[in-house]
Design a protein around this motif. Structure first.
Motif, PDB file in Angstrom:
ATOM      1  N   ASP A 144       5.580  -0.483   5.257  1.00 40.80           N
ATOM      2  CA  ASP A 144       5.359   0.911   4.877  1.00 40.80           C
ATOM      3  C   ASP A 144       3.900   1.066   4.457  1.00 40.80           C
ATOM      4  O   ASP A 144       3.472   0.529   3.437  1.00 40.80           O
ATOM      5  CB  ASP A 144       6.299   1.281   3.731  1.00 40.80           C
ATOM      6  CG  ASP A 144       6.211   2.760   3.374  1.00 40.80           C
ATOM      7  OD1 ASP A 144       5.202   3.400   3.697  1.00 40.80           O
ATOM      8  OD2 ASP A 144       7.170   3.262   2.747  1.00 40.80           O
ATOM      9  N   ARG A 145       3.116   1.811   5.224  1.00 36.73           N
ATOM     10  CA  ARG A 145       1.677   1.937   4.947  1.00 36.73           C
ATOM     11  C   ARG A 145       1.417   2.619   3.601  1.00 36.73           C
ATOM     12  O   ARG A 145       0.478   2.264   2.893  1.00 36.73           O
ATOM     13  CB  ARG A 145       0.996   2.686   6.086  1.00 36.73           C
ATOM     14  CG  ARG A 145       1.410   4.126   6.241  1.00 36.73           C
ATOM     15  CD  ARG A 145       0.707   4.781   7.407  1.00 36.73           C
ATOM     16  NE  ARG A 145       1.261   4.352   8.695  1.00 36.73           N
ATOM     17  CZ  ARG A 145       0.635   4.526   9.852  1.00 36.73           C
ATOM     18  NH1 ARG A 145      -0.567   5.089   9.877  1.00 36.73           N
ATOM     19  NH2 ARG A 145       1.201   4.133  10.974  1.00 36.73           N
ATOM     20  N   THR A 146       2.246   3.581   3.241  1.00 40.26           N
ATOM     21  CA  THR A 146       2.070   4.274   1.962  1.00 40.26           C
ATOM     22  C   THR A 146       2.352   3.332   0.799  1.00 40.26           C
ATOM     23  O   THR A 146       1.631   3.325  -0.212  1.00 40.26           O
ATOM     24  CB  THR A 146       2.997   5.496   1.881  1.00 40.26           C
ATOM     25  OG1 THR A 146       2.724   6.369   2.979  1.00 40.26           O
ATOM     26  CG2 THR A 146       2.790   6.247   0.579  1.00 40.26           C
ATOM     27  N   MET A 147       3.381   2.521   0.941  1.00 40.58           N
ATOM     28  CA  MET A 147       3.738   1.584  -0.121  1.00 40.58           C
ATOM     29  C   MET A 147       2.679   0.494  -0.268  1.00 40.58           C
ATOM     30  O   MET A 147       2.414   0.017  -1.374  1.00 40.58           O
ATOM     31  CB  MET A 147       5.100   0.966   0.170  1.00 40.58           C
ATOM     32  CG  MET A 147       5.693   0.190  -0.990  1.00 40.58           C
ATOM     33  SD  MET A 147       7.418  -0.213  -0.710  1.00 40.58           S
ATOM     34  CE  MET A 147       7.829  -1.018  -2.264  1.00 40.58           C
ATOM     35  N   ALA A 148       2.066   0.099   0.829  1.00 41.77           N
ATOM     36  CA  ALA A 148       1.017  -0.920   0.765  1.00 41.77           C
ATOM     37  C   ALA A 148      -0.143  -0.436  -0.097  1.00 41.77           C
ATOM     38  O   ALA A 148      -0.649  -1.164  -0.960  1.00 41.77           O
ATOM     39  CB  ALA A 148       0.530  -1.263   2.171  1.00 41.77           C
ATOM     40  N   ALA A 149      -0.580   0.792   0.101  1.00 38.03           N
ATOM     41  CA  ALA A 149      -1.670   1.348  -0.694  1.00 38.03           C
ATOM     42  C   ALA A 149      -1.250   1.534  -2.151  1.00 38.03           C
ATOM     43  O   ALA A 149      -2.018   1.250  -3.078  1.00 38.03           O
ATOM     44  CB  ALA A 149      -2.117   2.681  -0.107  1.00 38.03           C
ATOM     45  N   ALA A 150      -0.003   2.002  -2.353  1.00 39.31           N
ATOM     46  CA  ALA A 150       0.481   2.228  -3.717  1.00 39.31           C
ATOM     47  C   ALA A 150       0.554   0.918  -4.487  1.00 39.31           C
ATOM     48  O   ALA A 150       0.178   0.856  -5.675  1.00 39.31           O
ATOM     49  CB  ALA A 150       1.845   2.901  -3.677  1.00 39.31           C
ATOM     50  N   MET A 151       1.038  -0.149  -3.865  1.00 40.09           N
ATOM     51  CA  MET A 151       1.137  -1.441  -4.551  1.00 40.09           C
ATOM     52  C   MET A 151      -0.247  -1.988  -4.895  1.00 40.09           C
ATOM     53  O   MET A 151      -0.443  -2.554  -5.975  1.00 40.09           O
ATOM     54  CB  MET A 151       1.919  -2.438  -3.688  1.00 40.09           C
ATOM     55  CG  MET A 151       3.415  -2.258  -3.747  1.00 40.09           C
ATOM     56  SD  MET A 151       4.348  -3.705  -3.160  1.00 40.09           S
ATOM     57  CE  MET A 151       4.050  -3.586  -1.412  1.00 40.09           C
ATOM     58  N   ALA A 152      -1.201  -1.829  -4.000  1.00 39.66           N
ATOM     59  CA  ALA A 152      -2.558  -2.321  -4.266  1.00 39.66           C
ATOM     60  C   ALA A 152      -3.177  -1.579  -5.453  1.00 39.66           C
ATOM     61  O   ALA A 152      -3.761  -2.197  -6.356  1.00 39.66           O
ATOM     62  CB  ALA A 152      -3.430  -2.174  -3.022  1.00 39.66           C
ATOM     63  N   ASN A 153      -3.059  -0.267  -5.469  1.00 42.53           N
ATOM     64  CA  ASN A 153      -3.629   0.518  -6.576  1.00 42.53           C
ATOM     65  C   ASN A 153      -2.915   0.234  -7.893  1.00 42.53           C
ATOM     66  O   ASN A 153      -3.547   0.139  -8.951  1.00 42.53           O
ATOM     67  CB  ASN A 153      -3.548   2.015  -6.251  1.00 42.53           C
ATOM     68  CG  ASN A 153      -4.558   2.433  -5.199  1.00 42.53           C
ATOM     69  OD1 ASN A 153      -5.675   1.921  -5.158  1.00 42.53           O
ATOM     70  ND2 ASN A 153      -4.182   3.374  -4.345  1.00 42.53           N
TER      71      ASN A 153
END
Length: 367
Positions: A144-153
């Motif tokens: 999930d591309r959105t979840m990848a960014a959310a987890m990193a932030n």
């Protein structure tokens, strides 16, 4: 058995087996394409940040006199501290709970090794490293591309919070130390104050410099006045015809002056006896009071810094929702599989052609 030690012979052999080699490579390519098409796409969220020097959270950085230059960005030790936090189990557990990774990775939490599996799965998708420019780059991969960014932030924010908490814990220990020292010094100051008051009452000393000058002047004046009065009395007593009342009055005056002189002398003697003791206590009291005032000011400054929101990291780049997948690289997979198949096909063909005249049954039977 014919030895194939000539390059031309090797090329001839490969051309004789070219159909088989091409067939193997083609089948391998088709299989690699089919397999790669079933591989899920992964997207990578990446954020970059810098370490802030913990000296920024010291009172000297905010309330100093400007003589000490404080670095804003952290050094190698500060970067290592952030990397340690980024790889800690506490951070991983936080991300597992926050993003419900057991369900996301389809791992049954009731399994005996469920915790190990979810942590291992996340570790293979999580990467944090120091760049060549002393920044920290944190990346998380996910389908999930959105979840990848959310987890990193979220991971970056949590790292900043944990680093800030470590600094605050150090500040809190300093605050407790100041408070303990202040209580001890206040008790010591109370003892010194009581002793100083008692000594001042005993010796009648309240201002050493002022009283010393005043008493010295009074003793000198009283002594001069007494000598003058005694000399006058003696002169009148030796003179004929002086009324007796005048002499009696002068004698009374001399006794009064003598009493005043004795009183001043006694005060001067008491002053001299207690001057050193009172002076020592007064100096100790002033020094203790000055030190106590400094500690109270330092405590006030440390509390101010403790309650301030001083960041532990500086964000260079937030993780944006990735538009392009990070893996799999399907073209690389297919090309790599075909290249490996070609290499092993060539090796196999050369071995088969070289040892085609060998009687493998006799070799197997050992005859």
């Amino acid at each position: 058995m014919e030895q194939k030690d000539n390059l031309l012979d090797i090329i001839r052999t490969l051309f004789r087996w070219k159909k088989q080699i091409i067939t193997v490579c083609a089948l391998t390519g088709i299989g690699a394409v089919a397999i790669s098409l079933f591989l899920p796409n992964y997207y990578k969220g990446t954020t970059v940040f810098l370490a802030v020097s913990p000296d920024q959270a010291k009172p000297d950085a905010l309330f100093g006199d400007g003589q000490t230059r404080t670095a804003y960005y952290g050094n190698e030790n500060d970067i290592d501290r952030l990397l340690t936090i980024a790889q800690s189990g506490m951070l991983i557990n936080f991300l597992v709970d926050t993003f419900q990774l057991y369900q996301h990775y389809e791992i049954d939490p009731g399994q005996p090794k469920a915790e190990f599996k979810v942590r291992d799965k996340f570790a293979r998708l999580y990467e944090v490293e120091k760049t060549k420019r002393d920044a920290i780059e944190l990346s998380v991969e996910d389908k999930d591309r959105t979840m990848a960014a959310a987890m990193a932030n979220t991971a970056r924010r949590k790292i900043g919070e944990m680093a800030r908490q470590l600094i605050r814990e150090g500040q809190l220990r300093t605050i407790h130390s100041y408070q303990s020292n202040i209580e001890s010094k206040e008790a010591q100051l109370k003892v010194l104050s009581d002793s100083l008051i008692a000594k001042r009452r005993r010796y009648g000393i309240y201002n050493i410099d002022g009283q010393s000058e005043a008493l010295t002047s009074q003793v000198s004046e009283a002594e001069a006045k007494l000598v003058q009065s005694q000399a006058r009395l003696q002169a009148l007593e030796e003179t004929q015809g002086v009324p007796r009342d005048t002499i009696l009055q002068l004698r009374a005056s001399v006794r009064g002056i003598k009493g005043a002189y004795d009183n001043i002398s006694e005060r001067m003697e008491r002053f001299n006896d207690g001057m050193a003791e009172v002076g020592t206590l007064n100096r100790q009291y002033l020094e203790a009071n000055a030190t106590l005032s400094e500690d109270k000011e330092r405590l006030k400054q440390t509390l101010s810094v403790y309650n301030s929101d001083i960041p532990s990291i500086v964000v260079v780049e937030k993780a944006e929702v990735p538009l392009i997948k990070s893996r799999p690289k399907r073209s690389f997979i297919v090309i790599g599989a075909v290249a490996i198949a070609f290499l092993f096909s060539v090796i196999g063909v050369l071995i088969l052609d070289t040892y085609q005249d060998v009687d493998w049954k006799s070799v197997y039977k050992g005859s």
